[in-house]
Scaffold this motif. Structure first.
Motif, mmCIF file in Angstrom:
data_model
loop_
_atom_site.group_PDB
_atom_site.id
_atom_site.type_symbol
_atom_site.label_atom_id
_atom_site.label_comp_id
_atom_site.label_asym_id
_atom_site.label_seq_id
_atom_site.Cartn_x
_atom_site.Cartn_y
_atom_site.Cartn_z
ATOM 1 N N LYS A 128 0.857 -1.176 0.000
ATOM 2 C CA LYS A 128 0.000 0.000 0.000
ATOM 3 C C LYS A 128 0.897 1.231 0.000
ATOM 4 O O LYS A 128 2.112 1.127 0.217
ATOM 5 C CB LYS A 128 -0.901 0.008 1.233
ATOM 6 N N ARG A 129 0.323 2.363 -0.244
ATOM 7 C CA ARG A 129 1.085 3.613 -0.213
ATOM 8 C C ARG A 129 0.495 4.540 0.831
ATOM 9 O O ARG A 129 -0.725 4.582 1.012
ATOM 10 C CB ARG A 129 1.085 4.290 -1.591
ATOM 11 N N ASN A 130 1.385 5.266 1.518
ATOM 12 C CA ASN A 130 0.869 6.243 2.471
ATOM 13 C C ASN A 130 0.285 7.437 1.713
ATOM 14 O O ASN A 130 0.270 7.457 0.479
ATOM 15 C CB ASN A 130 1.957 6.663 3.473
ATOM 16 N N ILE A 131 -0.187 8.427 2.423
ATOM 17 C CA ILE A 131 -0.882 9.536 1.770
ATOM 18 C C ILE A 131 0.025 10.328 0.838
ATOM 19 O O ILE A 131 -0.450 11.073 -0.024
ATOM 20 C CB ILE A 131 -1.509 10.489 2.809
ATOM 21 N N HIS A 132 1.344 10.146 1.000
ATOM 22 C CA HIS A 132 2.295 10.853 0.140
ATOM 23 C C HIS A 132 2.883 9.946 -0.937
ATOM 24 O O HIS A 132 3.750 10.373 -1.697
ATOM 25 C CB HIS A 132 3.419 11.449 0.987
ATOM 26 N N LYS A 150 4.546 6.872 -0.472
ATOM 27 C CA LYS A 150 5.642 5.977 -0.115
ATOM 28 C C LYS A 150 5.105 4.566 0.072
ATOM 29 O O LYS A 150 4.139 4.347 0.813
ATOM 30 C CB LYS A 150 6.329 6.435 1.174
ATOM 31 N N GLU A 153 4.563 0.770 1.379
ATOM 32 C CA GLU A 153 4.695 0.026 2.622
ATOM 33 C C GLU A 153 4.084 -1.348 2.418
ATOM 34 O O GLU A 153 3.202 -1.526 1.587
ATOM 35 C CB GLU A 153 3.954 0.744 3.765
ATOM 36 N N GLU A 192 1.610 -4.224 3.176
ATOM 37 C CA GLU A 192 0.281 -4.348 3.770
ATOM 38 C C GLU A 192 0.162 -5.753 4.370
ATOM 39 O O GLU A 192 -0.247 -6.704 3.714
ATOM 40 C CB GLU A 192 -0.805 -4.123 2.711
ATOM 41 N N GLN A 194 11.532 -1.955 8.012
ATOM 42 C CA GLN A 194 11.376 -0.757 7.190
ATOM 43 C C GLN A 194 12.255 -0.903 5.957
ATOM 44 O O GLN A 194 13.370 -1.429 6.032
ATOM 45 C CB GLN A 194 11.783 0.499 7.972
ATOM 46 N N GLY A 251 8.935 10.151 4.271
ATOM 47 C CA GLY A 251 7.750 9.527 3.701
ATOM 48 C C GLY A 251 6.768 10.516 3.138
ATOM 49 O O GLY A 251 5.597 10.195 2.919
ATOM 50 N N LYS A 252 7.234 11.729 2.849
ATOM 51 C CA LYS A 252 6.321 12.780 2.400
ATOM 52 C C LYS A 252 6.382 13.060 0.911
ATOM 53 O O LYS A 252 5.426 13.549 0.329
ATOM 54 C CB LYS A 252 6.610 14.075 3.170
#
Length: 299
Positions: A87-91, A93, A95, A97, A110, A189-190
C-alpha cells in the motif's frame, strides 16, 4: 517460485542492509520471465507501461528486489515473494500491507527502494524509518548547475556550490547534495511536493571546519529545517557512499540510539550485490562500497 533465496537477518541493534542489482548483469530472458511472474497484474501493467526495454527492465528489477528482499527477513523463512501486498501512504511511499489475522504481529521492518537505469538498490532496517537514493555520477542536467540549484536548493547550499571553481567538481557536489536531500525526503515519507528541497539545508562538517565538499568519510552530515534554522535536526543520520565507482548512494535513517555526549553511533552497514534467485555477493568492506560522508561502519 524462485529456487534460491538465502534467508537474512537484522539484529535488534541498529543495523542497515543494502541490497543492489546491476541491470546489465541480469541477461537471462527466462529469469526475467520468472521475475515477472512474481508480480500481480497491476504491477506487471505498470512495468510494461514504461517505454523501452531498458526502463521496463529496471522497473521489473526494482519490484523483484523489493519482494525478494523482504521475503528474506521473515522469521519462518518461507514467505513467497508473490504473496506480498503493498500500500502507499498519503504521500505515495510504499509500505507492506501485512495481514494481521490470527494474532499475527507485523515485523518492524522498514525498507526503501531507489533505481536508475543502471542500478537498483533497496535499503532495509528495523524499527527505524529509512530513505535511500541512487544517482549516477555521470548524471548531467540540461540547465546550468547554479541556475538549477537556485530553483531547488537553499541559499546556503547555492552559496557553497558557487564557491567551487572547478565545474566538474561542482557537478559532482551537486549530485551528492541532491542524493542526500532525496534520501531525507523519502525517509520522511512525504515526497518532494510535501517537502520541497528549498525548505531544508544539508550541512556538512569535517573535523577541521565546516566544508561543503563531501569527500571524507569523517564528514558529519546534518539537516537544518528553515522553520527552525538555529536547530540542526538530530532525529536523522546520513551515509553517503560511492558504489562501484560509478554511483552515489545516500541513506537517511531515523536515529535510534546515541553514544557519549549525545552523538549517534555509526551506521552499521552490510552491503550485498545480488541477482535474486541466482547469487548474492557480500561487498561491504571492499572497494565496491566506499564511504565518502557520514559515520559508517561496514560489516
Amino acid at each position: 517460485m524462485l529456487s534460491f533465496l538465502r534467508r537474512s537477518m537484522l539484529t535488534r541493534e541498529p543495523e542497515t542492509h543494502l541490497w543492489y542489482v546491476v541491470p546489465d548483469e541480469v541477461k537471462s530472458a527466462p529469469l526475467l520471465s520468472k521475475y515477472m511472474e512474481l508480480l500481480p497484474q497491476s504491477e506487471r501493467d505498470h512495468v510494461l507501461g514504461f517505454r523501452g526495454d531498458q526502463l521496463q527492465k529496471s522497473a521489473l528489477l526494482a519490484r523483484t528486489l523489493v519482494r525478494t528482499t523482504i521475503a528474506r527477513y521473515q522469521v519462518d523463512g518461507h514467505l513467497d515473494p508473490r504473496s506480498l501486498r503493498f500500500k502507499r501512504n498519503i504521500h505515495g511511499k510504499p509500505e507492506v500491507e501485512w495481514e494481521t489475522k490470527d494474532g499475527f504481529c507485523p515485523p518492524p521492518l522498514q525498507f526503501n527502494i531507489s533505481h536508475t537505469s543502471s542500478l537498483v538498490a533497496c535499503g532495509v532496517t528495523m524499527n527505524s524509518l529509512i530513505g535511500i537514493d541512487v544517482e549516477e555520477k555521470r548524471r548531467r542536467t540540461k540547465n546550468n548547475i547554479l541556475a538549477f540549484a537556485k530553483r531547488y536548493f537553499t541559499a546556503h547550499e547555492v552559496e557553497h556550490l558557487n564557491a567551487i571553481p572547478d565545474s566538474e567538481l561542482q557537478q559532482q557536489e551537486f549530485i551528492k547534495l541532491w542524493t542526500l536531500k532525496e534520501a531525507y525526503v523519502k525517509a520522511l515519507g512525504k515526497g518532494f511536493s510535501s517537502s520541497p528541497f528549498n525548505t531544508f539545508t544539508i550541512r556538512v562538517n569535517t573535523a577541521a571546519q565546516e566544508s561543503f565538499c563531501l569527500n571524507q568519510a569523517s564528514s558529519g552530515i546534518a539537516v537544518e529545517t528553515l522553520d527552525s534554522p538555529q536547530n540542526l535536526t538530530n532525529n536523522w543520520q546520513f551515509a553517503l557512499l560511492e558504489l562501484m565507482g560509478s554511483h552515489y548512494v545516500a541513506i537517511c535513517l531515523e536515529r535510534q540510539e546515541t553514544g557519549g555526549a549525545g552523538k549517534a553511533f555509526p551506521i552499521k552497514l552490510t552491503a550485498r550485490k545480488t541477482i535474486p534467485s541466482v547469487e548474492d555477493e557480500l561487498v561491504s568492506g571492499t572497494n565496491a562500497v566506499v564511504t565518502i560522508g557520514g559515520s559508517v561502519t561496514q560489516f
